[in-house]
Design an enzyme around this catalytic site. Structure first.
Site, PDB file in Angstrom:
ATOM      1  N   ASN A   8      29.674  26.733  35.735  1.00 52.13           N
ATOM      2  CA  ASN A   8      28.818  27.177  37.085  1.00 52.13           C
ATOM      3  C   ASN A   8      29.625  26.272  38.087  1.00 52.13           C
ATOM      4  OD1 ASN A   8      26.963  27.043  39.372  1.00 52.13           O
ATOM      5  ND2 ASN A   8      25.686  25.499  38.309  1.00 52.13           N
ATOM      6  N   TRP A   9      30.303  27.015  38.905  1.00 55.19           N
ATOM      7  CA  TRP A   9      31.112  26.475  40.017  1.00 55.19           C
ATOM      8  C   TRP A   9      30.579  25.906  41.056  1.00 55.19           C
ATOM      9  CZ3 TRP A   9      35.941  30.514  40.369  1.00 55.19           C
ATOM     10  CH2 TRP A   9      36.513  30.836  39.381  1.00 55.19           C
ATOM     11  N   LYS A  10      29.221  26.176  41.173  1.00 54.44           N
ATOM     12  CA  LYS A  10      28.404  25.568  42.436  1.00 54.44           C
ATOM     13  C   LYS A  10      28.902  26.007  43.671  1.00 54.44           C
ATOM     14  CE  LYS A  10      26.840  21.846  39.495  1.00 54.44           C
ATOM     15  NZ  LYS A  10      25.974  20.768  39.322  1.00 54.44           N
ATOM     16  N   HIS A  92      18.186  26.904  38.391  1.00 53.00           N
ATOM     17  CA  HIS A  92      18.945  25.668  38.153  1.00 53.00           C
ATOM     18  C   HIS A  92      18.226  24.798  38.994  1.00 53.00           C
ATOM     19  CE1 HIS A  92      22.103  22.859  38.587  1.00 53.00           C
ATOM     20  NE2 HIS A  92      22.917  23.332  37.747  1.00 53.00           N
ATOM     21  N   GLU A  94      19.312  22.353  40.827  1.00 55.62           N
ATOM     22  CA  GLU A  94      19.529  22.163  42.227  1.00 55.62           C
ATOM     23  C   GLU A  94      18.991  23.361  43.185  1.00 55.62           C
ATOM     24  OE1 GLU A  94      23.890  22.368  41.625  1.00 55.62           O
ATOM     25  OE2 GLU A  94      23.902  20.297  40.567  1.00 55.62           O
ATOM     26  N   GLU A 162      18.986  21.575  30.890  1.00 54.76           N
ATOM     27  CA  GLU A 162      19.793  20.578  31.750  1.00 54.76           C
ATOM     28  C   GLU A 162      18.880  19.417  32.134  1.00 54.76           C
ATOM     29  OE1 GLU A 162      23.490  22.827  33.209  1.00 54.76           O
ATOM     30  OE2 GLU A 162      21.640  23.074  34.605  1.00 54.76           O
ATOM     31  N   GLY A 168      25.922  16.080  36.812  1.00 59.12           N
ATOM     32  CA  GLY A 168      27.003  15.484  37.691  1.00 59.12           C
ATOM     33  C   GLY A 168      26.905  14.040  37.847  1.00 59.12           C
ATOM     34  N   SER A 208      27.075  16.966  32.511  1.00 63.37           N
ATOM     35  CA  SER A 208      28.276  16.111  32.491  1.00 63.37           C
ATOM     36  C   SER A 208      28.928  16.548  31.198  1.00 63.37           C
ATOM     37  CB  SER A 208      27.909  14.982  32.291  1.00 63.37           C
ATOM     38  OG  SER A 208      27.367  14.452  33.894  1.00 63.37           O
ATOM     39  N   GLY A 229      29.332  22.259  34.769  1.00 63.78           N
ATOM     40  CA  GLY A 229      29.494  22.324  36.143  1.00 63.78           C
ATOM     41  C   GLY A 229      30.769  21.694  36.626  1.00 63.78           C
ATOM     42  N   GLY A 230      30.841  20.642  36.788  1.00 64.70           N
ATOM     43  CA  GLY A 230      31.969  19.871  37.291  1.00 64.70           C
ATOM     44  C   GLY A 230      33.242  20.202  36.550  1.00 64.70           C
TER      45      GLY A 230
END
Ligand code: PEP
Length: 246
Positions: A8-10, A92, A94, A162, A168, A208, A229-230
């Site tokens: 997930n590149w956000k 998600h 977010e 999640e 993150g 993470s 993600g990151g």
């Protein structure tokens, strides 16, 4: 069951970095898991071209519940399918936090995804405050039963657990905690209309995940992949996660 690693590149990346990342992954040897890249919407077409005929799949980060119409700024699942997506992330944390998305809205989006022929990756997870109050199991049960489409089966839907406090932050849930929550998700899934094949439901862990902790997480009972993600923005770290699948 083949694991699934989703990146997930956000809201990150540029045309140049997206092309380099997707082409770099496409040039790697075949993976033993399924891999899906979820770039920001304006980069989807560019990434699908960079993926080429490799085994990598394309996913979006959100879709609208309707097929078309007056919804400025939104994207339909039908269009995502037409431009080459196979998956779409819905619910998600977010989006639940930034846009106030409810379980009912997430369910409508996931339902639209299924109708369009996409596999929804439906995200659930408790906040730190809910965890501290001992509400993890009840929050997850409510989100799973409220966010999954009536037509969801183990074959057409993926669930991602999640914990919000682990996204993150560099914090991860313990493998013991992850195993318990994934077990509970499968139990709740069994009670849903399409839940009979729950043993084959892919449940991803997210929060993470990186190259250094992927092996332990992916080897945990009931974990069938990861939503990353990151670390998915770093070609070599993401590849280490892919290679860590059992
Ligand atoms: C995510 O965005 O779904 C996620 C799990 O992020 P990170 O891996 O950066 O915690």
């Amino acid at each position: 069951m083949k694991q699934l690693i989703a990146g997930n590149w956000k809201m990150n990346g540029s045309p140049a970095s997206a092309k380099a990342l997707a082409a770099g992954l496409a040039a790697k040897p075949g993976a033993k898991c399924d891999v899906v890249l979820c770039p920001p919407a304006p980069l989807l077409s560019l990434v699908v071209a960079a993926i080429g005929s490799s085994a990598l799949a394309l996913g979006a980060q959100d879709c609208h519940a309707n097929e078309k119409g007056a919804h400025t700024g939104d994207i339909s699942a039908v269009l995502l399918k037409e431009i080459g997506c196979a998956y779409v992330i819905v619910g998600h944390s977010e989006r639940r936090a930034d846009h106030g998305e409810t379980d009912a809205e997430v369910k409508a989006k996931a339902t639209a995804a299924l109708k369009a022929g996409l596999t929804p990756i439906v995200c659930v997870g408790e906040t730190e405050a809910q965890r501290e109050r001992g509400e993890t199991a009840s929050v997850i049960a409510r989100q799973v039963s409220g966010s999954l489409p009536d037509a969801a089966t183990a074959a057409n839907t993926v669930v991602a657990y999640e914990p919000v406090w682990a996204i993150g932050t560099g914090k991860t849930a313990t493998t013991a905690d992850i195993a318990v929550v994934h077990f509970n998700i499968r139990e709740v899934f069994k009670t849903l209309p399409g839940g009979s094949g729950a043993g084959a439901l892919r449940i991803l862990y997210g929060g993470s995940v990186k190259g250094s902790n992927a092996q332990a997480i992916l080897a945990t009972a009931g974990v069938n992949g990861a939503l990353v993600g990151g670390a998915s923005l770093d070609l070599e770290d993401f590849w280490r996660i892919i290679e860590a699948t059992p």
